[in-house]
Motif scaffolding. Structure first.
Motif, PDB file in Angstrom:
ATOM      1  N   ARG A 276       0.818  -1.218   0.000  1.00  0.00           N
ATOM      2  CA  ARG A 276       0.000   0.000   0.000  1.00  0.00           C
ATOM      3  C   ARG A 276       0.847   1.261   0.000  1.00  0.00           C
ATOM      4  O   ARG A 276       0.332   2.375  -0.129  1.00  0.00           O
ATOM      5  CB  ARG A 276      -0.913   0.017   1.238  1.00  0.00           C
ATOM      6  N   LEU A 277       2.140   1.111   0.135  1.00  0.00           N
ATOM      7  CA  LEU A 277       3.045   2.254   0.220  1.00  0.00           C
ATOM      8  C   LEU A 277       3.556   2.625  -1.170  1.00  0.00           C
ATOM      9  O   LEU A 277       4.129   1.797  -1.877  1.00  0.00           O
ATOM     10  CB  LEU A 277       4.223   1.917   1.139  1.00  0.00           C
ATOM     11  N   ASP A 278       3.346   3.875  -1.569  1.00  0.00           N
ATOM     12  CA  ASP A 278       3.843   4.399  -2.832  1.00  0.00           C
ATOM     13  C   ASP A 278       5.283   4.875  -2.617  1.00  0.00           C
ATOM     14  O   ASP A 278       5.518   5.895  -1.974  1.00  0.00           O
ATOM     15  CB  ASP A 278       2.952   5.561  -3.306  1.00  0.00           C
ATOM     16  N   LEU A 279       6.247   4.134  -3.142  1.00  0.00           N
ATOM     17  CA  LEU A 279       7.652   4.436  -2.874  1.00  0.00           C
ATOM     18  C   LEU A 279       8.105   5.727  -3.543  1.00  0.00           C
ATOM     19  O   LEU A 279       9.016   6.396  -3.056  1.00  0.00           O
ATOM     20  CB  LEU A 279       8.536   3.270  -3.328  1.00  0.00           C
ATOM     21  N   GLN A 280       7.504   6.096  -4.650  1.00  0.00           N
ATOM     22  CA  GLN A 280       7.853   7.367  -5.278  1.00  0.00           C
ATOM     23  C   GLN A 280       7.420   8.536  -4.386  1.00  0.00           C
ATOM     24  O   GLN A 280       8.182   9.482  -4.171  1.00  0.00           O
ATOM     25  CB  GLN A 280       7.201   7.486  -6.651  1.00  0.00           C
ATOM     26  N   SER A 281       6.223   8.451  -3.841  1.00  0.00           N
ATOM     27  CA  SER A 281       5.759   9.486  -2.905  1.00  0.00           C
ATOM     28  C   SER A 281       6.575   9.465  -1.620  1.00  0.00           C
ATOM     29  O   SER A 281       6.813  10.508  -1.003  1.00  0.00           O
ATOM     30  CB  SER A 281       4.272   9.280  -2.580  1.00  0.00           C
ATOM     31  N   LEU A 282       7.011   8.267  -1.212  1.00  0.00           N
ATOM     32  CA  LEU A 282       7.831   8.163  -0.010  1.00  0.00           C
ATOM     33  C   LEU A 282       9.150   8.915  -0.191  1.00  0.00           C
ATOM     34  O   LEU A 282       9.641   9.555   0.739  1.00  0.00           O
ATOM     35  CB  LEU A 282       8.102   6.696   0.306  1.00  0.00           C
ATOM     36  N   LEU A 283       9.726   8.861  -1.384  1.00  0.00           N
ATOM     37  CA  LEU A 283      10.949   9.600  -1.657  1.00  0.00           C
ATOM     38  C   LEU A 283      10.709  11.103  -1.543  1.00  0.00           C
ATOM     39  O   LEU A 283      11.544  11.835  -1.001  1.00  0.00           O
ATOM     40  CB  LEU A 283      11.471   9.241  -3.052  1.00  0.00           C
ATOM     41  N   MET A 284       9.570  11.572  -2.042  1.00  0.00           N
ATOM     42  CA  MET A 284       9.224  12.994  -1.895  1.00  0.00           C
ATOM     43  C   MET A 284       9.100  13.370  -0.426  1.00  0.00           C
ATOM     44  O   MET A 284       9.601  14.414   0.009  1.00  0.00           O
ATOM     45  CB  MET A 284       7.903  13.293  -2.613  1.00  0.00           C
TER      46      MET A 284
END
Length: 416
Positions: A276-284
């Motif tokens: 459920r975790l969006d890794l691209q958004s996590l980088l932001m």
């Protein structure tokens, strides 16, 4: 905060603050504070969603344990032997080299002396008889015996000593201000541990979660550490503007570079188990969180500079005051940029050395996910930091009194 004075905190200038700018700034901060609290409520993770993931990945085979032991002997690393001399074409290991002799002092094997092989760098790390290590005891196969191998060096005592020394030095040098900084740091840790991480694991949108967490942390940290005043309120306004600008820049930079967010073992594990975790958004979100500390430092300095400039010269126009404040800010920017770049370089030093071994051009390597992520993280954070300087300067200039013949200057407490 109802009266019309902004006083110097810890020796800072006391200024007569006009009601209108005071009201506008405090009202804006109040709105942001309420919005962040509402956001925290809306984004607060459900206990079950986060609990399902936390601790769900097996660290070792079922039934394994991690007993500690005391080092009795550290054998010298084994000499390198040609691969052909080893069985199956692999290097051989001698029975009396490259091992640790350890006495297990926990669990079912307490008192047992075991010989465990270790990598050469472990033997050369300064281990001595009497040091403690952590072992991995794998369950016994059917009809066999449990195996015990080396897992790691027990370092808790060293870490606690380092933490204690840090606290002691902070309190001795910064005194009450240092104590308040430690309180703010503790609060930030609670926000990260009980809101930021569980919310991200639960699949809440990463950037809004990071913005809410950053805002709540900055409200508490700035006022706790630097006191409640119009000066710190101006710094808080500039800090929040910097956080928002950094988030926008991170969103643009990560999207423009088409970064996936999968650049190391940790992100690979997350992509496998936390779907459920969006890794691209996590980088932001990581870009936003990474810049909080240095951003706070810059904005507090800028607000204080403007306060002191106005106290020293009541006749400067707001344009002149802004120009003077920016001259100070440019010097701070120059030194801070080095701080950010060197900090990221230090954390990525092993990676930089590793990729330099490959037979590709430096420009080709810079485009890899691993290095491109670090570059984007560094540049987006730096741009947000730089833009926070004029933003904070503008907020402070609009808050301090208009040009007049004389501005009161005293040193006193600084309630807003």
């Amino acid at each position: 905060m109802g009266h019309g004075h902004g006083h110097g905190h810890g020796g800072h200038a006391e200024l007569e603050i006009d009601p209108l700018p005071r009201t506008l700034l405090l009202a804006a901060l109040a709105v942001v504070g309420v919005v962040s609290l509402v956001g925290a409520v809306l984004l607060w993770p459900s206990g079950s969603a986060a609990d399902e993931l936390q601790g769900s990945v097996g660290f070792a085979a079922e039934g394994s344990s991690f007993p500690e032991g005391v080092v009795e002997e550290v054998q010298t690393p084994c000499p390198v032997q040609p691969a052909s001399e080893g069985p199956g074409g692999s290097p051989t290991r001698g029975e009396d080299c490259g091992n640790l002799v350890v006495t297990v002092d926990e669990g079912v094997d307490e008192g047992r002396e075991v010989v465990v092989p270790v990598a050469p760098q472990v033997s050369q790390a300064g281990l001595e008889p009497g040091d403690r290590v952590e072992l991995l005891r794998a369950p016994a196969p059917e009809g066999g015996e449990a195996s015990i191998t080396f897992f790691g060096i027990e370092r808790s005592a060293s870490l606690w000593w380092a933490a204690g020394l840090f606290v002691l030095v902070v309190l001795m040098v910064a005194r009450f201000r240092g104590l308040m900084a430690l309180v703010g740091l503790g609060f930030a840790g609670l926000v990260v541990g009980y809101f930021l991480l569980p919310a991200l694991l639960a699949g809440e949108p990463a950037v809004p979660v990071a913005l809410v967490a950053s805002t709540v942390i900055m409200f508490v940290v700035i006022y706790t550490t630097h006191g409640v005043s119009m000066r710190t309120s101006a710094a808080l306004g500039g800090t929040l503007a910097g956080v928002l600008l950094t988030a926008l820049l991170a969103w643009w930079a990560v999207g423009s570079a088409r970064l996936t967010g999968v650049s190391d073992d940790g992100s690979t594990v997350l992509s496998s188990y936390a779907d459920r975790l969006d890794l691209q958004s996590l980088l932001m979100a990581a870009v936003v969180i990474a810049g909080l500390g240095i951003l706070n430092d810059v904005t507090i300095t800028q607000a204080s500079a403007v306060w002191e400039l106005r106290a020293a010269s009541a006749s400067l126009t707001r344009a002149q005051l802004f120009a003077s404040g920016m001259r100070i800010g440019r010097d701070h920017i120059a030194s801070t940029i080095y701080t950010i770049v060197f900090a990221y370089t230090g954390t990525a030093l092993t990676l930089l050395l590793a990729v330099s071994l490959y037979d590709r051009s430096i420009w080709g390597l810079l485009e890899t996910e691993e290095l491109a992520s670090e570059i984007v993280r560094s540049l987006a954070g730096s741009i947000g930091l730089v833009l926070a300087v004029p933003a904070t300067t503008a907020v402070a200039v609009l808050t301090v009194p208009a040009p007049r013949e004389r501005v009161g200057y005293e040193t006193a407490s600084d309630p807003a």
